[in-house]
Design a protein around this motif. Structure first.
Motif, PDB file in Angstrom:
ATOM      1  N   PHE A 190       0.860  -1.182   0.000  1.00 29.84           N
ATOM      2  CA  PHE A 190       0.000   0.000   0.000  1.00 29.84           C
ATOM      3  C   PHE A 190       0.895   1.230   0.000  1.00 29.84           C
ATOM      4  CE2 PHE A 190      -2.978   2.889   2.541  1.00 29.84           C
ATOM      5  CZ  PHE A 190      -3.725   3.226   1.427  1.00 29.84           C
ATOM      6  N   CYS A 191       0.908   1.945  -1.107  1.00 27.89           N
ATOM      7  CA  CYS A 191       1.787   3.100  -1.289  1.00 27.89           C
ATOM      8  C   CYS A 191       0.954   4.376  -1.199  1.00 27.89           C
ATOM      9  CB  CYS A 191       2.513   3.014  -2.626  1.00 27.89           C
ATOM     10  SG  CYS A 191       3.514   1.520  -2.805  1.00 27.89           S
ATOM     11  N   ASN A 192       1.015   5.013  -0.059  1.00 34.04           N
ATOM     12  CA  ASN A 192       0.129   6.110   0.284  1.00 34.04           C
ATOM     13  C   ASN A 192       0.921   7.415   0.360  1.00 34.04           C
ATOM     14  OD1 ASN A 192      -1.708   7.868   1.431  1.00 34.04           O
ATOM     15  ND2 ASN A 192      -2.197   6.569   3.189  1.00 34.04           N
ATOM     16  N   ALA A 193       0.454   8.450  -0.344  1.00 34.48           N
ATOM     17  CA  ALA A 193       1.112   9.758  -0.269  1.00 34.48           C
ATOM     18  C   ALA A 193       0.984  10.383   1.110  1.00 34.48           C
ATOM     19  CB  ALA A 193       0.535  10.704  -1.320  1.00 34.48           C
ATOM     20  N   GLY A 194       0.004   9.922   1.884  1.00 30.28           N
ATOM     21  CA  GLY A 194      -0.212  10.453   3.231  1.00 30.28           C
ATOM     22  C   GLY A 194       0.623   9.749   4.278  1.00 30.28           C
ATOM     23  N   PRO A 195       0.466  10.189   5.558  1.00 32.84           N
ATOM     24  CA  PRO A 195       1.300   9.661   6.627  1.00 32.84           C
ATOM     25  C   PRO A 195       0.688   8.517   7.420  1.00 32.84           C
ATOM     26  CG  PRO A 195       0.173  11.637   7.387  1.00 32.84           C
ATOM     27  CD  PRO A 195      -0.286  11.387   5.976  1.00 32.84           C
ATOM     28  N   ALA A 196      -0.548   8.080   7.090  1.00 34.82           N
ATOM     29  CA  ALA A 196      -1.222   7.067   7.902  1.00 34.82           C
ATOM     30  C   ALA A 196      -2.217   6.293   7.048  1.00 34.82           C
ATOM     31  CB  ALA A 196      -1.942   7.727   9.079  1.00 34.82           C
ATOM     32  N   MET A 197      -2.749   5.202   7.625  1.00 33.96           N
ATOM     33  CA  MET A 197      -3.713   4.378   6.903  1.00 33.96           C
ATOM     34  C   MET A 197      -4.989   5.136   6.598  1.00 33.96           C
ATOM     35  SD  MET A 197      -2.562   1.370   6.178  1.00 33.96           S
ATOM     36  CE  MET A 197      -4.041   0.449   5.774  1.00 33.96           C
ATOM     37  N   PHE A 198      -5.374   6.043   7.501  1.00 35.73           N
ATOM     38  CA  PHE A 198      -6.637   6.760   7.364  1.00 35.73           C
ATOM     39  C   PHE A 198      -6.502   8.071   8.122  1.00 35.73           C
ATOM     40  CE2 PHE A 198     -11.339   7.190   7.862  1.00 35.73           C
ATOM     41  CZ  PHE A 198     -11.722   6.900   6.561  1.00 35.73           C
ATOM     42  N   GLY A 199      -7.245   9.065   7.689  1.00 36.22           N
ATOM     43  CA  GLY A 199      -7.090  10.392   8.282  1.00 36.22           C
ATOM     44  C   GLY A 199      -7.604  10.529   9.693  1.00 36.22           C
ATOM     45  N   ILE A 200      -8.410   9.572  10.152  1.00 39.45           N
ATOM     46  CA  ILE A 200      -8.973   9.611  11.505  1.00 39.45           C
ATOM     47  C   ILE A 200      -8.341   8.477  12.301  1.00 39.45           C
ATOM     48  CG2 ILE A 200     -11.097   9.456  12.855  1.00 39.45           C
ATOM     49  CD1 ILE A 200     -12.536  10.530  10.317  1.00 39.45           C
ATOM     50  N   PRO A 201      -7.559   8.781  13.339  1.00 40.91           N
ATOM     51  CA  PRO A 201      -6.818   7.750  14.072  1.00 40.91           C
ATOM     52  C   PRO A 201      -7.688   6.608  14.597  1.00 40.91           C
ATOM     53  CG  PRO A 201      -6.027   9.926  14.683  1.00 40.91           C
ATOM     54  CD  PRO A 201      -7.228  10.140  13.810  1.00 40.91           C
ATOM     55  N   PHE A 202      -8.910   6.905  15.014  1.00 37.71           N
ATOM     56  CA  PHE A 202      -9.823   5.895  15.543  1.00 37.71           C
ATOM     57  C   PHE A 202      -9.993   4.753  14.542  1.00 37.71           C
ATOM     58  CE2 PHE A 202     -14.247   4.363  16.169  1.00 37.71           C
ATOM     59  CZ  PHE A 202     -14.185   3.972  17.501  1.00 37.71           C
ATOM     60  N   PHE A 203     -10.129   5.089  13.263  1.00 34.27           N
ATOM     61  CA  PHE A 203     -10.284   4.069  12.227  1.00 34.27           C
ATOM     62  C   PHE A 203      -8.936   3.596  11.693  1.00 34.27           C
ATOM     63  CE2 PHE A 203     -14.348   6.443  11.948  1.00 34.27           C
ATOM     64  CZ  PHE A 203     -15.201   5.397  12.277  1.00 34.27           C
ATOM     65  N   ALA A 204      -7.931   4.457  11.733  1.00 34.88           N
ATOM     66  CA  ALA A 204      -6.607   4.074  11.224  1.00 34.88           C
ATOM     67  C   ALA A 204      -6.056   2.869  11.985  1.00 34.88           C
ATOM     68  CB  ALA A 204      -5.650   5.257  11.324  1.00 34.88           C
ATOM     69  N   LYS A 205      -6.234   2.860  13.307  1.00 39.88           N
ATOM     70  CA  LYS A 205      -5.735   1.738  14.109  1.00 39.88           C
ATOM     71  C   LYS A 205      -6.418   0.438  13.735  1.00 39.88           C
ATOM     72  CE  LYS A 205      -4.705   4.700  18.095  1.00 39.88           C
ATOM     73  NZ  LYS A 205      -5.083   5.024  19.503  1.00 39.88           N
ATOM     74  N   ALA A 206      -7.726   0.510  13.495  1.00 41.82           N
ATOM     75  CA  ALA A 206      -8.460  -0.692  13.112  1.00 41.82           C
ATOM     76  C   ALA A 206      -8.030  -1.182  11.732  1.00 41.82           C
ATOM     77  CB  ALA A 206      -9.960  -0.412  13.148  1.00 41.82           C
ATOM     78  N   LEU A 207      -7.783  -0.247  10.827  1.00 35.22           N
ATOM     79  CA  LEU A 207      -7.368  -0.624   9.475  1.00 35.22           C
ATOM     80  C   LEU A 207      -5.946  -1.170   9.446  1.00 35.22           C
ATOM     81  CD1 LEU A 207      -9.032   2.334   7.566  1.00 35.22           C
ATOM     82  CD2 LEU A 207      -9.653  -0.088   7.377  1.00 35.22           C
ATOM     83  N   GLU A 208      -5.120  -0.715  10.360  1.00 33.19           N
ATOM     84  CA  GLU A 208      -3.769  -1.292  10.477  1.00 33.19           C
ATOM     85  C   GLU A 208      -3.867  -2.797  10.729  1.00 33.19           C
ATOM     86  OE1 GLU A 208      -0.593  -0.117  10.513  1.00 33.19           O
ATOM     87  OE2 GLU A 208      -0.778   2.076  10.523  1.00 33.19           O
ATOM     88  N   LYS A 209      -4.828  -3.172  11.571  1.00 33.33           N
ATOM     89  CA  LYS A 209      -5.001  -4.590  11.900  1.00 33.33           C
ATOM     90  C   LYS A 209      -5.513  -5.369  10.681  1.00 33.33           C
ATOM     91  CE  LYS A 209      -6.014  -3.623  16.767  1.00 33.33           C
ATOM     92  NZ  LYS A 209      -7.068  -3.636  17.827  1.00 33.33           N
ATOM     93  N   VAL A 210      -6.419  -4.748   9.931  1.00 35.93           N
ATOM     94  CA  VAL A 210      -6.926  -5.411   8.718  1.00 35.93           C
ATOM     95  C   VAL A 210      -5.780  -5.648   7.736  1.00 35.93           C
ATOM     96  CG1 VAL A 210      -8.452  -5.175   6.725  1.00 35.93           C
ATOM     97  CG2 VAL A 210      -9.241  -4.440   8.989  1.00 35.93           C
ATOM     98  N   ALA A 211      -4.974  -4.617   7.517  1.00 30.98           N
ATOM     99  CA  ALA A 211      -3.848  -4.731   6.587  1.00 30.98           C
ATOM    100  C   ALA A 211      -2.868  -5.797   7.048  1.00 30.98           C
ATOM    101  CB  ALA A 211      -3.153  -3.372   6.448  1.00 30.98           C
ATOM    102  N   ALA A 212      -2.581  -5.815   8.344  1.00 29.44           N
ATOM    103  CA  ALA A 212      -1.642  -6.804   8.883  1.00 29.44           C
ATOM    104  C   ALA A 212      -2.172  -8.220   8.677  1.00 29.44           C
ATOM    105  CB  ALA A 212      -1.405  -6.536  10.366  1.00 29.44           C
ATOM    106  N   GLY A 213      -3.490  -8.388   8.773  1.00 31.18           N
ATOM    107  CA  GLY A 213      -4.084  -9.709   8.584  1.00 31.18           C
ATOM    108  C   GLY A 213      -3.874 -10.268   7.190  1.00 31.18           C
ATOM    109  N   TYR A 214      -3.693  -9.393   6.223  1.00 35.11           N
ATOM    110  CA  TYR A 214      -3.420  -9.831   4.848  1.00 35.11           C
ATOM    111  C   TYR A 214      -1.926  -9.782   4.513  1.00 35.11           C
ATOM    112  CZ  TYR A 214      -8.449  -9.418   3.867  1.00 35.11           C
ATOM    113  OH  TYR A 214      -9.816  -9.566   3.874  1.00 35.11           O
TER     114      TYR A 214
END
Length: 416
Positions: A190-214
């Motif tokens: 996942f090559c993202n121009a931004g600094p995080a998985m998602f702009g809202i940390p509450f959801f970014a943490k959850a999406l980190e786990k989804v990405a790690a699962g794959y």
């Protein structure tokens, strides 16, 4: 030649058609003109799952003529320029249209040209994108046919339609590979121009786990600037913590590109635009900051909300009511709070329903459901429920208001 309308709407997408049909439900006698050149109307939230092989372009497509109320004068042309001091819009044909009130909602333009080499290789060489009806079906073709290798998924700097879409297709592809028993044969990045998985940390943490699962490898501050399709090479501009930039190249066997996006050029060049090129409106009333009889909503508006159909659903009644207030010499009301929703497809059977408003406030509509949880019910919503609401209620001008509350999220914030 010229024509006059009490209400003139520029753009016949989700926002424009909804405003026209909603207005007629409030005032059946109002004279409305709608400028829209396209004869096809697309349910754009469906593009992601078309690319994932779970929906069809046919299901996401309607004839524009079937959606616009017969009382509305459909002006099948392009808006070319605005003369707000004269309450006039000039069409590409040279005809002028005058108005008492103007609503501007032409959507975004996809800036394919900002990535060198992209237009020449798009829809071939396993270079795909879900961001256009002309390209989303090729994404599914790529996912079906590839059996191993490196799969890149890119995200440009904002703004762009649906904050989660660049990674949603990544999860659908990864789950598809997993179900075929070939996930371990892929390197997914996942090559993202931004600094995080998602702009809202509450959801970014959850999406980190989804990405790690794959097993997804994450590369932040990586902005795609060039692509060599035949050579299967993507070049990114990277930025380190000190702000230093350099270019790095990555080889790929498949790449899903989210193109840079901006307001349409005819908006940028108009007196309606702010310095960044967007229709310059008040965040809460959606009234133009200089011209009080002009309103803007949807993707081309200067508001900082997520650019989603869910945001349009909340914006339409605000615009319609405020125009009616002005007609009665009443003050406009600032009822739009920046609400947007992003159903994040995390697998071929689950969705995380992210809802939020201005300032990154988490504002769910369902008080007892943790919005970070991946649920089948939202997957059903993504495939069946939300499209039905769009075609049968929102576009037809009915108001769908499910209250959203920041307080609903506080319980889950404390459980982090």
């Amino acid at each position: 030649m010229s024509q006059h309308h009490t209400l003139l709407i520029v753009g016949g997408g989700a926002a424009g058609v909804s405003v026209a049909n909603n207005m007629l439900r409030q005032n059946a006698n109002i004279n409305i003109g709608l400028i829209e050149p396209s004869e096809k109307h697309y349910y754009q939230p469906g593009f992601t799952i078309i690319g994932g092989g779970e929906y069809t372009l046919k299901a996401a497509t309607r004839n524009e003529a079937d959606l616009i109320n017969p009382k509305v004068k459909w002006i099948k042309d392009h808006a070319d320029s605005f003369q707000p001091e004269q309450n006039t819009v000039t069409l590409r044909s040279g005809e002028t249209v005058t108005y008492d009130y103007l609503v501007v909602c032409p959507g975004l333009q996809l800036d394919w040209d900002k990535i060198k080499g992209l237009k020449e290789t798009l829809n071939k060489n396993n270079v795909c994108s879900n961001y256009s009806p002309d390209t989303c079906e090729y994404t599914w073709e790529c996912i079906q046919n590839i059996q191993s290798g490196t799969a890149l998924f890119t995200q440009p700097p904002p703004p762009f339609k649906c904050a989660g879409a660049p990674q949603k297709i990544m999860y659908l592809a990864a789950d598809r590979f997993r179900k075929k028993g070939i996930l371990d044969k892929f390197t997914i990045e996942f090559c993202n121009a931004g600094p995080a998985m998602f702009g809202i940390p509450f959801f970014a943490k959850a999406l980190e786990k989804v990405a790690a699962g794959y097993g997804v490898n994450k590369f932040f501050n990586h902005n795609l600037v060039e692509i060599d399709g035949p050579g299967k090479t993507a070049t990114f501009e990277t930025t380190d913590s000190a702000g230093n930039k350099q270019r790095v190249s990555k080889k790929f066997d498949m790449i899903h590109v989210t193109p840079p996006q901006s307001a349409p050029d005819f908006i940028k060049q108009s007196p309606l635009a702010n310095a960044a090129g967007w229709v310059d409106v008040n965040d809460n009333t959606l009234q133009h900051n200089k011209y009080p009889n002009i309103f803007g909503l949807g993707d081309a508006a200067s508001t900082s909300n997520a650019k989603t159909a869910a945001a349009v659903r909340k914006q339409v009644p605000v615009v319609v009511d405020n125009i009616l207030y002005l007609m009665k010499n009443k003050a406009v009301e600032g009822k739009y709070d920046g609400y947007g929703s992003c159903p994040l497809t995390t697998s071929l059977s689950t969705v995380m329903l992210a809802e939020f408003s201005y300032g990154g406030k988490v504002t769910p509509s369902f008080p007892f459901l943790d919005p970070r949880k991946n649920r089948w019910i939202w997957w059903w919503g993504k495939k069946v429920g939300f499209p039905w609401l769009y075609w049968h209620l929102m576009i037809k001008g009915y108001r769908i208001d499910i209250p959203h509350r920041e307080s609903y999220a506080k319980k889950f914030m404390t459980e982090e």
